[in-house]
Motif scaffolding. Structure first.
Motif, PDB file in Angstrom:
ATOM      1  N   ALA A   1       0.831  -1.203   0.000  1.00 61.40           N
ATOM      2  CA  ALA A   1       0.000   0.000   0.000  1.00 61.40           C
ATOM      3  C   ALA A   1       0.865   1.252   0.000  1.00 61.40           C
ATOM      4  N   LEU A   2       1.932   1.240   0.812  1.00 61.04           N
ATOM      5  CA  LEU A   2       2.838   2.385   0.859  1.00 61.04           C
ATOM      6  C   LEU A   2       3.495   2.611  -0.494  1.00 61.04           C
ATOM      7  N   SER A   3       3.919   1.547  -1.155  1.00 55.93           N
ATOM      8  CA  SER A   3       4.549   1.665  -2.463  1.00 55.93           C
ATOM      9  C   SER A   3       3.579   2.248  -3.489  1.00 55.93           C
ATOM     10  N   ILE A   4       2.335   1.787  -3.481  1.00 51.78           N
ATOM     11  CA  ILE A   4       1.336   2.315  -4.419  1.00 51.78           C
ATOM     12  C   ILE A   4       1.094   3.790  -4.151  1.00 51.78           C
ATOM     13  N   LEU A   5       0.968   4.145  -2.875  1.00 48.34           N
ATOM     14  CA  LEU A   5       0.719   5.544  -2.527  1.00 48.34           C
ATOM     15  C   LEU A   5       1.865   6.435  -2.999  1.00 48.34           C
ATOM     16  N   ILE A   6       3.106   5.978  -2.812  1.00 47.58           N
ATOM     17  CA  ILE A   6       4.269   6.772  -3.211  1.00 47.58           C
ATOM     18  C   ILE A   6       4.371   6.892  -4.722  1.00 47.58           C
ATOM     19  N   GLU A   7       4.159   5.786  -5.427  1.00 44.31           N
ATOM     20  CA  GLU A   7       4.382   5.772  -6.874  1.00 44.31           C
ATOM     21  C   GLU A   7       3.180   6.257  -7.680  1.00 44.31           C
ATOM     22  N   GLU A   8       1.962   6.032  -7.156  1.00 44.29           N
ATOM     23  CA  GLU A   8       0.767   6.310  -7.959  1.00 44.29           C
ATOM     24  C   GLU A   8      -0.216   7.272  -7.295  1.00 44.29           C
TER      25      GLU A   8
ATOM     26  N   TYR B   1      -2.638   8.438  -3.615  1.00 42.80           N
ATOM     27  CA  TYR B   1      -3.603   7.836  -2.699  1.00 42.80           C
ATOM     28  C   TYR B   1      -4.826   7.284  -3.421  1.00 42.80           C
ATOM     29  N   ARG B   2      -5.284   7.988  -4.445  1.00 38.69           N
ATOM     30  CA  ARG B   2      -6.513   7.553  -5.131  1.00 38.69           C
ATOM     31  C   ARG B   2      -6.324   6.203  -5.814  1.00 38.69           C
ATOM     32  N   ALA B   3      -5.094   5.878  -6.168  1.00 43.82           N
ATOM     33  CA  ALA B   3      -4.826   4.573  -6.777  1.00 43.82           C
ATOM     34  C   ALA B   3      -4.775   3.458  -5.739  1.00 43.82           C
ATOM     35  N   MET B   4      -4.679   3.842  -4.461  1.00 46.69           N
ATOM     36  CA  MET B   4      -4.502   2.853  -3.401  1.00 46.69           C
ATOM     37  C   MET B   4      -5.850   2.306  -2.928  1.00 46.69           C
ATOM     38  N   SER B   5      -6.610   1.734  -3.849  1.00 49.28           N
ATOM     39  CA  SER B   5      -7.874   1.100  -3.477  1.00 49.28           C
ATOM     40  C   SER B   5      -7.591  -0.270  -2.870  1.00 49.28           C
TER      41      SER B   5
ATOM     42  N   ARG C   1      -8.896  -3.092  -3.740  1.00 46.76           N
ATOM     43  CA  ARG C   1      -8.731  -4.077  -4.809  1.00 46.76           C
ATOM     44  C   ARG C   1      -7.363  -3.955  -5.464  1.00 46.76           C
ATOM     45  N   ARG C   2      -6.877  -2.712  -5.607  1.00 42.69           N
ATOM     46  CA  ARG C   2      -5.546  -2.514  -6.199  1.00 42.69           C
ATOM     47  C   ARG C   2      -4.473  -3.093  -5.287  1.00 42.69           C
ATOM     48  N   VAL C   3      -4.612  -2.897  -3.996  1.00 44.44           N
ATOM     49  CA  VAL C   3      -3.643  -3.439  -3.043  1.00 44.44           C
ATOM     50  C   VAL C   3      -3.684  -4.960  -3.062  1.00 44.44           C
ATOM     51  N   ALA C   4      -4.890  -5.535  -3.068  1.00 42.64           N
ATOM     52  CA  ALA C   4      -5.018  -6.998  -3.102  1.00 42.64           C
ATOM     53  C   ALA C   4      -4.370  -7.567  -4.353  1.00 42.64           C
ATOM     54  N   SER C   5      -4.616  -6.939  -5.483  1.00 43.07           N
ATOM     55  CA  SER C   5      -4.039  -7.410  -6.739  1.00 43.07           C
ATOM     56  C   SER C   5      -2.517  -7.333  -6.712  1.00 43.07           C
ATOM     57  N   ALA C   6      -1.990  -6.226  -6.215  1.00 39.65           N
ATOM     58  CA  ALA C   6      -0.534  -6.053  -6.164  1.00 39.65           C
ATOM     59  C   ALA C   6       0.109  -7.038  -5.194  1.00 39.65           C
ATOM     60  N   CYS C   7      -0.651  -7.465  -4.182  1.00 36.46           N
ATOM     61  CA  CYS C   7      -0.143  -8.452  -3.223  1.00 36.46           C
ATOM     62  C   CYS C   7      -0.294  -9.882  -3.734  1.00 36.46           C
ATOM     63  N   GLY C   8      -1.034 -10.052  -4.842  1.00 38.09           N
ATOM     64  CA  GLY C   8      -1.275 -11.391  -5.358  1.00 38.09           C
ATOM     65  C   GLY C   8      -2.216 -12.192  -4.494  1.00 38.09           C
TER      66      GLY C   8
ATOM     67  N   ARG D   1     -10.521  -4.546   7.185  1.00 36.51           N
ATOM     68  CA  ARG D   1     -11.914  -4.580   6.738  1.00 36.51           C
ATOM     69  C   ARG D   1     -12.246  -3.450   5.781  1.00 36.51           C
ATOM     70  N   SER D   2     -11.487  -2.353   5.846  1.00 34.78           N
ATOM     71  CA  SER D   2     -11.762  -1.209   4.982  1.00 34.78           C
ATOM     72  C   SER D   2     -10.461  -0.477   4.681  1.00 34.78           C
ATOM     73  N   ARG D   3     -10.514   0.425   3.708  1.00 32.50           N
ATOM     74  CA  ARG D   3      -9.329   1.222   3.400  1.00 32.50           C
ATOM     75  C   ARG D   3      -8.982   2.112   4.583  1.00 32.50           C
ATOM     76  N   GLU D   4      -9.985   2.565   5.341  1.00 29.89           N
ATOM     77  CA  GLU D   4      -9.722   3.380   6.515  1.00 29.89           C
ATOM     78  C   GLU D   4      -8.895   2.601   7.539  1.00 29.89           C
ATOM     79  N   ASP D   5      -9.225   1.318   7.752  1.00 29.25           N
ATOM     80  CA  ASP D   5      -8.451   0.495   8.675  1.00 29.25           C
ATOM     81  C   ASP D   5      -7.013   0.355   8.188  1.00 29.25           C
ATOM     82  N   LEU D   6      -6.856   0.159   6.884  1.00 30.38           N
ATOM     83  CA  LEU D   6      -5.526   0.008   6.314  1.00 30.38           C
ATOM     84  C   LEU D   6      -4.722   1.293   6.469  1.00 30.38           C
ATOM     85  N   VAL D   7      -5.345   2.428   6.162  1.00 26.48           N
ATOM     86  CA  VAL D   7      -4.656   3.714   6.262  1.00 26.48           C
ATOM     87  C   VAL D   7      -4.276   4.003   7.708  1.00 26.48           C
TER      88      VAL D   7
END
Length: 233
Positions: free
Chosen positions: A37-44, A46-50, A52-59, A70-76
């Motif tokens: 999530a941190l990598s996505i936020l830095i490179e792309e 915050y809006r890209a850090m959904s 589903r995007r995090v799950a996909s990038a994690c495989g 449970r939510s993006r708020e929990d992750l953030v």
């Protein structure tokens, strides 16, 4: 030229918060999720850090991600906690240096923060969230919590140097120092126009901060309040 002029001190990405009753595999999975999530936020951004995007990038499947967050708020919330924990560890090392006077510890703490501003992570991570906080109350609240924790060691050092000042007076000084350092990000952060001048900016800033903490008076602090300044009438 100081060694850190060309090789600035940087803070590790993050330190994982612990959860009660956790297990190693779950800990490692959460760390992978947060680092992704941190990598996505830095490179792309915050809006890209959904989620589903995090799950996909994690495989991993989306459902597996929501088992941990449970939510993006929990992750953030946990991502910001992990990031500020890394700074708190570095701050604590400086704060507990035996026999080092508070002015020197103030200098070292500010050097750490200003050096770290030159890193790609810091230049992109914090301004991204600052911008978002203008429109997102949740992010605004999390950022305010983060900076309260970040200012705590400044307040402690100022209290050592100036026990004659009130709590409010120390707080405004700590806020000024913190805001002044963070504001350099947009001018002298990673790949910004004045990044090569950051070593000079550091020296000016640290000398100014140390002198101010040692010499500013309560009357001067009160005079900075527009309500108490006759010239503003």
């Amino acid at each position: 030229m100081d060694q850190h002029d060309t090789h600035p001190i940087t803070v590790t990405d993050m330190i994982m918060p612990e959860r009660d009753g956790g297990y190693l595999k779950g800990y490692e999975t959460r760390e992978m999720i947060l680092r992704t999530a941190l990598s996505i936020l830095i490179e792309e951004g915050y809006r890209a850090m959904s989620m589903r995007r995090v799950a996909s990038a994690c495989g991993m499947k989306f459902g597996n991600l929501t088992y941990h967050y449970r939510s993006r708020e929990d992750l953030v919330r946990e991502l910001l906690d992990a990031v500020i924990r890394a700074y708190e560890v570095e701050f604590a090392t400086i704060m507990h240096m035996p026999g080092v006077p508070p002015e020197e510890r103030l200098s070292r703490l500010c050097t750490l923060v200003l050096d770290d501003i030159r890193s790609k992570k810091t230049t992109r991570f914090f301004p991204e969230l600052w911008s978002l906080s203008n429109h997102d109350a949740f992010v605004l609240e999390r950022m305010q919590e983060l900076y309260v924790r970040a200012r705590a060691p400044l307040l402690e050092i100022i209290a050592e140097m100036r026990p004659d000042l009130s709590g409010d007076e120390r707080e405004i000084i700590a806020l000024f120092i913190s805001a002044s350092m963070e504001g350099m990000t947009i001018f002298a952060g990673h790949e910004k126009p004045f990044e090569p001048r950051m070593p000079q900016l550091e020296r000016i800033a640290i000398a100014t901060f140390c002198h101010m903490v040692k010499t500013i008076t309560p009357a001067q602090i009160a005079g900075l309040n527009a309500q108490d300044n006759p010239a503003s009438a």
